[in-house]
Design an enzyme around this catalytic site. Structure first.
Site, mmCIF file in Angstrom:
data_model
loop_
_atom_site.group_PDB
_atom_site.id
_atom_site.type_symbol
_atom_site.label_atom_id
_atom_site.label_comp_id
_atom_site.label_asym_id
_atom_site.label_seq_id
_atom_site.Cartn_x
_atom_site.Cartn_y
_atom_site.Cartn_z
ATOM 1 N N HIS A 55 0.831 -1.218 0.000
ATOM 2 C CA HIS A 55 0.000 0.000 0.000
ATOM 3 C C HIS A 55 0.863 1.264 0.000
ATOM 4 O O HIS A 55 0.531 2.250 0.674
ATOM 5 C CB HIS A 55 -0.970 0.015 1.190
ATOM 6 C CG HIS A 55 -2.005 -1.074 1.120
ATOM 7 N ND1 HIS A 55 -3.181 -0.929 0.431
ATOM 8 C CD2 HIS A 55 -2.013 -2.325 1.632
ATOM 9 C CE1 HIS A 55 -3.881 -2.074 0.524
ATOM 10 N NE2 HIS A 55 -3.191 -2.915 1.242
ATOM 11 N N ASN A 128 -10.387 -2.633 2.501
ATOM 12 C CA ASN A 128 -10.106 -2.638 1.061
ATOM 13 C C ASN A 128 -11.376 -2.297 0.296
ATOM 14 O O ASN A 128 -12.450 -2.167 0.888
ATOM 15 C CB ASN A 128 -9.626 -4.026 0.622
ATOM 16 C CG ASN A 128 -8.158 -4.270 0.945
ATOM 17 O OD1 ASN A 128 -7.354 -3.331 0.981
ATOM 18 N ND2 ASN A 128 -7.809 -5.502 1.175
#
Ligand code: NDP
Length: 500
Positions: A55, A128
């Site tokens: 990420h 997510n």
């Protein structure tokens, strides 16, 4: 005389020159005593911090959450205590695999993280844009991530490694189906849903526990790029999301999401054919309908990206009274490992940075020194620096303890999941797709699997076969068509470009 402010050193003294080095004579050499030159260069050398291992590429906004429906029967969390109550929020969306300079609109899962600055401390929902994950056990997580990052020798991403790994983990096929579907490349973070993905818990003021899933549904509608559209846009800009988010906010087009929860009474867990604590599974809406909670609106570009987005440290360990964890093995591991990643990446007192510090509650802890200790917590009495103490230092409040969790069974190091169960929900998803969506799914696979060996392709078809024979057949045919197209028609100057 100019009315511009005077430039100062980082210690606050006025600076006489910001152009030239102090030298011995007109041609040099430079004098070591030109400390401001050294300071300037030294700062530049330290402008980067380790990027997140996953990420790394992210975009963030500030905003607010407003409660629209009463859920106090499920939780005593203060942020949900009243309809109309508002809480400040910091969001960060991200891709998983790309480095911090990667293109924004690659096919990948997107991180969807929210930090709620509640009056009982910060609550982080670190999810997510997909309701499930690739693996259900943290033991597999480092290996999984290695398959998404660069190969140690070629230094390139390796589809062979990705599909080799997934083929050996049939639980992955649910998430891979979403990734290869239309939703694999959202047009912007504004055009996607967010999910807490894991099962969490809530408890109410009577001490009753419920298992909970969190959902944030986009008001902007689902919009996605095809591979071709994404390639075209990346050819023009690698920063598409940052551009689109920044200009939406500057233009007053504030993105919104409706927050829902799914709720399962504590004693119902274990009665389903799937494990409700397995992050590769959803809870079907028919069994656990969405319950509306509130509205998320993001309406401010942070004044400083690095301060508020790069320094933002989200961790599932940040819960508030009324919200808790569950036996989900991936969640249990993330509770520890996210906070640890921040200690490494940002420093010991990373929670004191502006992005992370609680804004609406007092911070009273006895942690002591270490990097970034730029705050006091002597509680108006410097003698109260240990606990218990006789100086009225802070003490724990037992009334916020979560109800005890009943646990039974033998401690064991094996997974008793029947493989067949892993194919049920991907099949349900596959069956939702129209014929056109299925064809795009197959084509997306072909684009992703092109470089894979035949052996790996065959192993993946065997997994898909167990989801649905048509699924395996469609992907096989798309792969074979791509192979024959590539052999027949090399890309030339005449290859058409799709206009966006
Ligand atoms: P429903 O028909 O009630 O819901 C289907 C869900 O699928 C909706 O939430 C929809 O999201 C979502 N969806 C549609 N297309 C895609 C896609 N390409 N990628 C990801 N999600 C998509 O069915 P069930 O609850 O019985 O679930 C059936 C299947 O739907 C599940 O096996 C799972 O794969 C998938 N799903 C289920 C969710 C859940 O929490 N139950 C959540 C998301 C997906 P939207 O409403 O925003 O269009």
């Amino acid at each position: 005389m100019s009315n511009k402010p005077t430039l100062t050193t980082s210690a606050g003294a006025p600076v006489p020159s910001n152009k030239t080095t102090k030298t011995a004579g007109k041609r040099g050499p430079a004098l070591l005593e030109d400390y401001q030159l050294i300071e300037k260069l030294a700062h530049q050398n330290r402008e980067r911090i380790p990027e997140r291992a996953v990420h790394a590429k992210g975009w963030g906004l500030q905003g607010k959450f407003t409660v629209t429906h009463d859920i106090s029967q499920y939780t005593c969390a203060d942020l949900f205590s009243q309809v109309g109550k508002q809480t400040e929020v910091l969001s960060r969306w991200s891709t998983v695999a790309g480095e911090s300079g990667a293109a924004d609109i690659e096919r990948d899962v997107r991180g969807f993280s929210l930090k709620f600055y509640t009056e009982q401390g910060n609550w982080d929902l670190v999810g997510n844009n997909t309701p499930v994950f690739f693996v259900r056990d943290a033991f597999k997580f480092p290996d999984f991530i290695r398959t998404q990052k660069r190969h140690p020798k070629t230094n390139l991403r390796s589809p062979e490694a990705m599909f080799d790994f997934w083929a050996a983990q049939p639980e992955s096929v649910h998430q891979v189906t979403i990734l290869m579907s239309d939703r694999g490349i959202p047009k912007t973070p504004m055009h996607m849903n967010g999910y807490g993905s894991h099962t969490f818990s809530m408890w109410n003021k009577n001490g009753e526990r419920f298992w909970v899933k969190f959902h944030f549904k986009t008001h902007q509608g689902h919009e996605h790029y095809t591979n071709e559209e994404a390639e075209h846009r990346i050819g023009k800009t690698r920063e598409a999301y940052q551009e689109d988010l920044f200009s939406a906010i500057e233009n007053g087009d504030y993105p919104k999401w409706t927050m829902f929860i799914q709720v399962m009474p504590e004693e119902e867990a274990g009665k389903q054919e799937y494990n409700p604590f397995d992050v590769t599974k959803v809870w079907p809406h028919d069994d656990y309908p969405l319950i509306e909670v509130g509205e998320l609106e993001m309406n401010k570009n942070p004044e400083n990206y690095f301060q508020m987005v790069e320094n933002a440290a989200y961790s599932p360990s940040n819960v508030v009274p009324g919200i808790g964890f569950s036996p989900d093995k991936m969640l249990q591991a993330r509770v520890w490992s996210y906070a640890d990643a921040h200690r490494y990446r940002l420093g010991t007192h990373y929670e004191a940075l502006p992005a992370n510090a609680a804004k609406n509650s007092k911070i009273n802890h006895y942690h002591k020194d270490g990097s970034m200790r730029f705050f006091t917590n002597d509680f108006d009495n410097p003698d109260a620096y240990y606990e218990p103490n006789q100086h009225n230092g802070p003490v724990a409040n037992e009334s916020v303890a979560e109800p005890p969790l009943k646990i039974d069974g033998d401690a064991a190091r094996y997974d008793q999941v029947e493989e067949a169960i892993d194919y049920v929900q991907p099949r349900a998803l596959y069956n939702l797709f129209s014929d056109e969506q299925k064809q795009r799914l197959y084509n997306n696979y072909a684009a992703a699997m092109g470089p894979c060996s035949d052996a790996v392709k065959e192993r993946w078809y065997a997994v898909l076969e167990k989801v649905h024979p048509d699924y395996a057949k469609g992907v096989r045919l798309a792969n074979e068509k791509l192979d024959s197209d590539v052999n027949a028609a090399p890309i030339t100057d005449e290859t058409p470009v799709i206009d966006n």
